[in-house]
Design an enzyme around this catalytic site. Structure first.
Site, PDB file in Angstrom:
ATOM      1  N   LYS C  80       7.894  32.084  37.806  1.00  0.00           N
ATOM      2  CA  LYS C  80       8.025  32.448  39.219  1.00  0.00           C
ATOM      3  C   LYS C  80       9.249  31.755  39.815  1.00  0.00           C
ATOM      4  O   LYS C  80       9.516  30.578  39.520  1.00  0.00           O
ATOM      5  CB  LYS C  80       6.753  32.034  39.961  1.00  0.00           C
ATOM      6  CG  LYS C  80       6.658  32.550  41.404  1.00  0.00           C
ATOM      7  CD  LYS C  80       5.310  32.150  42.033  1.00  0.00           C
ATOM      8  CE  LYS C  80       5.148  32.674  43.447  1.00  0.00           C
ATOM      9  NZ  LYS C  80       3.874  32.234  44.059  1.00  0.00           N
ATOM     10  N   SER C 155       1.438  35.753  46.674  1.00  0.00           N
ATOM     11  CA  SER C 155       2.877  35.860  46.598  1.00  0.00           C
ATOM     12  C   SER C 155       3.404  36.086  45.184  1.00  0.00           C
ATOM     13  O   SER C 155       4.519  36.577  45.017  1.00  0.00           O
ATOM     14  CB  SER C 155       3.519  34.586  47.150  1.00  0.00           C
ATOM     15  OG  SER C 155       3.174  33.471  46.344  1.00  0.00           O
ATOM     16  N   SER C 179      -2.192  32.729  45.663  1.00  0.00           N
ATOM     17  CA  SER C 179      -1.012  33.447  45.166  1.00  0.00           C
ATOM     18  C   SER C 179      -0.975  33.652  43.657  1.00  0.00           C
ATOM     19  O   SER C 179      -0.131  34.394  43.154  1.00  0.00           O
ATOM     20  CB  SER C 179       0.267  32.732  45.594  1.00  0.00           C
ATOM     21  OG  SER C 179       0.477  32.938  46.961  1.00  0.00           O
TER      22      SER C 179
END
Lengths: 98, 499, 502
Positions: C80, C155, C179
């Site tokens: 990420k 997210s 997330s």
């Protein structure tokens, strides 16, 4: 009832160093009012003597020894800077205070 | 901006009661910074003692320097504070380019030390108890250089340059409670307080305590209230007053400035002011308004500091003697006159004299060396006596040789010069320079007789009882001996031979 | 070797370790697929073949020399974009960081490199991890491999879509309020938020420091466990890092059994407000456990009612401070307004241009929550709610080993459906937020497709702090029950991404 007013939004944006247009102020005032009304319920939840938890897993006294570790080089430190001069970060003039 | 109108000092003191509050920032002399492993060093090339943590790169996290916490506890204890059982770091949020994260990691409602007091003695012997509100840990900011414009100051500069070498250097901020009753002595008291803090942290060796480098910095709060009024006046905060003398001048200036405004029906604005050392005045800085909402909250990247009783007691046990107590004790032990002792303290010679006495010299002799010959040399070389290439032990050794008659005063000064010139230990210098008192009395007597014979008029005067005339003969003898005779003994022999 | 992309990370590691296939071959297979299909899912913000293959080559060389750096040696991974990487630009989904090449690696990135996992690229995310859909990414939304018109969760939608779309066998996510777990649920993958402090946060671009935690995003529970074993452990650079190891998660998965297991169902998070198909799937999971002799107990967590409110005070407050450093001085964007602007104006203009609307909303909300006069009512009260939630959980865990909830209230919604309604967006995390507030571990495991839309649903397993192994045990048991029913992992039912069109 919400305490969020356009003036408050302008003040908060200035504290947070975010330029806002008048249009944004109006929009944010509306949005923040809704959010603040909805989150204000935390007040109801905590009547009485409840300790605050700022850290989910309680720990204390986490230290490092006073030992010097390698630093970045000056070139590395400045490598991502939008502007630099004389080995330093260069910034536009600071607010005239007088 | 020019100087403002001032009320004459005596008049200001007559009309107003002065209340001061002092915030002293002490930079600790740890090896590394407060929250990262970068070197804590003055004078490095810009931005070379920096890392992702102290320049606030995304993702970086702080970790607390244990020695810095220890030094903070030690300072708290030396100021008679209680040490918190538990305390936390907090973020003080405000935007400024010298603040890498745009928040300062500090302490807010949970300082590590609180509730102390310090007894301050003024030059006239009057003593004040200054109450310490708190001492807390925080980090220093980077250094800004303002470029362009006419003055090199912040105002009118074209741009500024930031060096983060100092960002993250550990600081202890010591805050007093409001100090009342200083009266006309308030400026002197402020200066004496800062001097005392400086001396304490220096004696403890937790800070280099060099004010010219900003190791100890003072923010002075001053407010006035008409005599008899209970309500405190509005205060101003004069920032970064960086010498003890300027503390006194800045407080004095603010008293006179505020008095003038108040006496003319004006109001004092709560603001920070800047002290201009060169021209001796303060000028307005930021107005303290609601814009200064620091939004403190507990630093979520750090966990609480909970000093155990054992830890605190071990730090307490290692504290050096309180400087004031120590001064009183040494003053009594050494038997200096009050004036001599004050000169020693003011010239920062207490420690070297102490060490010299410890190494075996008599106190008066040690004092004479350090405040005389050695102070003169240091002064000429623009150094502190500590920076001279001679140790208290060497001075003590040389003095012992004088006491035992092995060296004359003049020869001793030669030995000192030799040591300073890097010729080795005193004994080696004596050896190499051939500095030996002539103790062969036969040779001395021969030289004296020769000198007396050469100056019959002098001989006559001595015989008439004008003993001071002997000086000329002694001089001649010393010269003949190449200076390596004991002048006192020569004098004795001259008088004897002249009979 | 196109079938490589259908294997689990554990299987790939086994193949690499036994030299049936090289890390370079596996890495190339995923890289080729990613290059070909990333325009469909927009999982990656940045792909770097050269770096990935160089790392794969090193892994192969080490193996040839008899060195196996970890149980996932040679298996490529997607990271990420919230973790800083020295060899790839890092943006956290924000324009304000566009083009930033970090001067250091996050601890987790260092661990991945040392464990021999080639990094394929950096995955998309909502700007600074603020969001539940990736629609708040400054670079555009990622898409759900089950239906490209739908969000992949957020997210960490870049990571979830990469794994579910088989653009990577493994991914790293960050979880501040869900997330990792929420995107896992809506993409039919597995996601873990470990106990707070189990994985280092050093080098993780902070959203809310007291809530953020890094964890695995995978297609199987064993893969998640193996990855957590690689990335966890004490880090002196993170003062909130746990001092002791939590043991091997992979072992907990391999040894999972039903013996003596007691499972709690949270009264406040079992029916109301959940999509019918999601509730139905949840009931199915409970029935399966009951059928296997597991004792199910309903537990009461009244304070959960306030968790979303507390979360949306604590998070913006901490974020407003964490995001203050984006000021155009040391890194990142600088906007110079016309004329001869002061640094104050430059900072304000840069932050205006560099932050998206959701980030600004939260910064201003957080500034409000911390400002003098409001602190006690907002931030202070929210911190007290945290205590209440911990107390509720302590009571619950006195009775049961783990708690189960549906992970997400609904299956994946359509892109654009909630983007202008922040409050509706915030409610996606209603079931995942309590774990972040309390610091406990949570895992989302697929439990089937909702009957009304055929989209994946997930069940969340919550365990007491430090008992991540317990959560993995139950996750593995549930996964096994469904694998027995479906004959394979849920992901095998996903449509063929190559055939889907945006």
């Amino acid at each position: 009832m919400s305490e969020v007013t356009p003036d408050l939004v302008r003040h908060l944006a200035s504290l947070a160093r975010i330029l806002v247009t008048e249009e944004e102020v109006q929009k944010l005032t509306g949005e923040l009012s809704v959010i603040v009304d909805s989150v204000a319920s935390v007040n109801k939840a905590v009547s009485g003597d409840v300790a605050a938890t700022s850290h989910p897993i309680p720990m204390s006294n986490v230290f490092r020894e006073d030992i010097v570790l390698p630093s970045l080089t000056q070139a590395e430190a400045l490598s991502a800077a939008p502007d630099s001069a004389e080995g330093r970060f260069k910034v536009p003039a600071i607010l005239d205070e007088e | 901006m020019s100087k403002e109108q001032l009320m004459p000092y005596e008049k200001a003191i007559e009309q107003f009661e002065v209340v001061i509050g002092l915030e002293v920032h002490v930079e600790l002399n740890t090896k590394s910074k407060m929250f990262c492993g970068c070197k804590n060093e003055f004078g490095s090339e810009p931005n070379t003692n920096v890392c992702p943590i102290c320049i606030g790169l995304p993702g970086a996290l702080p970790s607390v320097n244990k020695k810095a916490v220890e030094s903070s506890i030690a300072i708290g204890l030396a100021l008679g504070c209680d040490i918190a059982k538990t305390c936390r770091f907090a973020r003080k949020n405000y935007f400024y380019p010298d603040l890498a994260k745009n928040f300062q990691t500090s302490q807010y409602d949970e300082p590590i030390a609180f509730g102390g007091k310090l007894s301050i003695e003024l030059a006239d012997g009057q003593s004040f108890n200054v109450e310490i509100e708190r001492a807390h840990m925080e980090e220093d900011a980077g250094k800004l250089t303002h470029v362009g414009g006419s003055t090199g100051r912040i105002h009118g500069a074209d741009f500024s340059l930031v060096d983060y070498n100092r960002a993250g250097v550990p600081l202890v901020e010591i805050v007093t409670k409001p100090i009342f009753g200083g009266g006309d002595k308030a400026p002197e008291l402020a200066a004496a307080y800062v001097r005392a803090i400086r001396e304490i942290v220096k004696t403890m060796n937790v800070s280099d305590a060099r004010m010219e480098r900003g190791n100890v910095r003072c923010d002075a709060n001053v407010s006035l209230r008409p005599k008899g009024q209970e309500k405190l006046g509005t205060r101003t905060e004069t920032k970064n007053v960086n010498s003890i003398r300027s503390v006194e001048s800045a407080v004095r200036y603010e008293i006179q400035r505020q008095a003038h405004i108040l006496a003319n029906g004006g109001t004092i604005i709560q603001e920070t002011r800047h002290w201009h050392e060169d021209r001796g005045y303060t000028s307005s800085g930021r107005v303290k308004s609601d814009a200064e909402d620091y939004r403190y909250f507990p630093e979520p990247d750090l966990v609480p500091v909970e000093p155990s009783a054992d830890w605190v007691e071990s730090i307490r046990a290692a504290l050096p003697e309180n400087p004031e107590k120590r001064r009183k004790r040494l003053s009594a032990e050494w038997g200096f006159s009050e004036l001599e002792f004050r000169d020693v303290v003011n010239a920062d010679l207490l420690d070297v004299i102490y060490a010299t006495v410890e190494a075996g010299a008599k106190p008066q002799a040690a004092r004479k060396w350090w405040s005389g010959e050695l102070a003169r040399i240091a002064n000429a070389e623009n150094k502190s006596v500590e920076e001279l290439a001679i140790t208290p032990a060497q001075v003590a050794e040389i003095q012992t040789l004088i006491d035992s008659g092995e060296l004359t005063d003049r020869m001793a000064r030669d030995v000192v010069a030799g040591v300073l010139a890097g010729e080795g230990e005193p004994r080696a210098v004596i050896e190499q320079r051939g500095l030996k008192v002539v103790s062969d009395e036969g040779a001395l007597i021969a030289a004296i007789d020769l000198a007396l014979a050469a100056q019959p008029d002098v001989l006559e005067k001595i015989r008439e009882g004008k003993l001071q005339a002997a000086g000329a003969v002694i001089g001649a003898v010393m010269k003949a001996m190449g200076g390596q005779a004991d002048a006192a003994r020569v004098r004795e022999l001259v008088l004897e031979r002249a009979k | 070797m196109s079938d490589l992309i259908h294997k689990s990370a554990a299987e790939l590691a086994q193949l690499i370790n036994s030299k049936q296939v090289s890390s370079v071959e596996v890495t190339s297979a995923f890289f080729d697929r990613s290059e070909k299909l990333n325009h469909k899912t927009f999982s990656y913000l940045h792909l770097n073949r050269e770096n990935a293959l160089a790392a794969a080559k090193l892994a192969d060389q080490a193996l040839a020399a008899g060195k196996v750096h970890s149980p996932l040696h040679g298996v490529p991974i997607a990271v990420k974009d919230v973790l800083v990487t020295k060899d790839a630009p890092t943006t956290a989904g924000s324009k304000i960081l566009e083009g930033w090449m970090p001067q250091y690696d996050a601890t987790v990135v260092v661990k991945l490199r040392e464990a021999g996992l080639p990094i394929l690229g950096k995955t998309n995310m909502d700007e600074f991890a603020m969001g539940s859909s990736t629609e708040y990414s400054a670079y555009g939304p990622s898409r759900n491999p089950w239906d490209l018109q739908r969000i992949p969760g957020g997210s960490g939608g870049g990571s979830s879509s990469a794994v579910a779309g088989r653009l990577a066998p493994l991914a790293i996510g960050s979880d501040t309020g869900g997330s990792i777990r929420y995107p896992a649920a809506v993409t039919g993958s597995v996601g873990t938020k470990p106990t707070y402090g189990a994985v280092s946060r050093y080098g993780v671009i902070a959203l809310a420091s007291s809530l953020d935690q890094i964890g695995p995003v995978t297609n199987t529970v064993l893969d998640a466990a193996l990855l957590q074993d690689v990335i966890s452990g004490h880090d002196a650079k993170d003062s909130t890092s746990l001092p002791n190891s939590l043991g091997s998660m992979a072992e907990a998965v391999r040894n999972a059994d039903f013996k003596g297991l007691r499972v709690g169902v949270v009264k406040q998070l079992s029916s109301d407000g959940f999509q019918a198909g999601v509730s139905e799937r949840f009931q199915d999971t409970i029935s399966k456990l009951t059928a296997n002799g597991v004792e199910i107990v309903e537990v009461d967590c009244p304070s959960f009612e306030y968790s979303v409110a507390a979360y949306y005070l604590i998070l913006p407050a901490e974020a407003s401070s964490n995001l203050a450093k984006y000021d155009s001085v040391r890194f990142g964007m600088r906007i110079l307004p016309e004329g001869n602007p002061t640094i104050e104006r430059v900072m304000a203009a840069t932050r205006e241009a560099g932050f998206g609307p959701e980030v600004k909303r939260r910064i201003i909300l957080g500034t409000y929550a911390l400002s003098s006069g409001y602190y006690d009512a907002y931030y202070g009260s929210a911190q007290k709610v945290r205590t209440l939630i911990q107390q509720d959980l302590a009571k619950a865990f006195a009775k049961v080993d783990v708690l189960l909830t549906p992970t997400a209230p609904t299956t994946a919604f359509k892109i654009g459906e909630k983007v202008n309604d922040p409050l509706a967006m915030y409610l996606n995390d209603i079931a995942t937020i309590p774990a972040n507030l309390a610091g406990i571990p949570g895992i989302s495991v697929p439990n089937g497709l909702a009957k009304e839309d055929g989209l994946p649903s997930g069940v969340q397993i919550l365990a007491p702090a430090m008992q991540d192994a317990q959560a993995y045990r139950v996750a593995a048991l549930i996964e096994n029950l469904y694998k027995a029913e479906w004959g394979d992992y849920l992901i095998s039912q996903a449509p063929d991404l190559e055939a889907l069109n945006v």
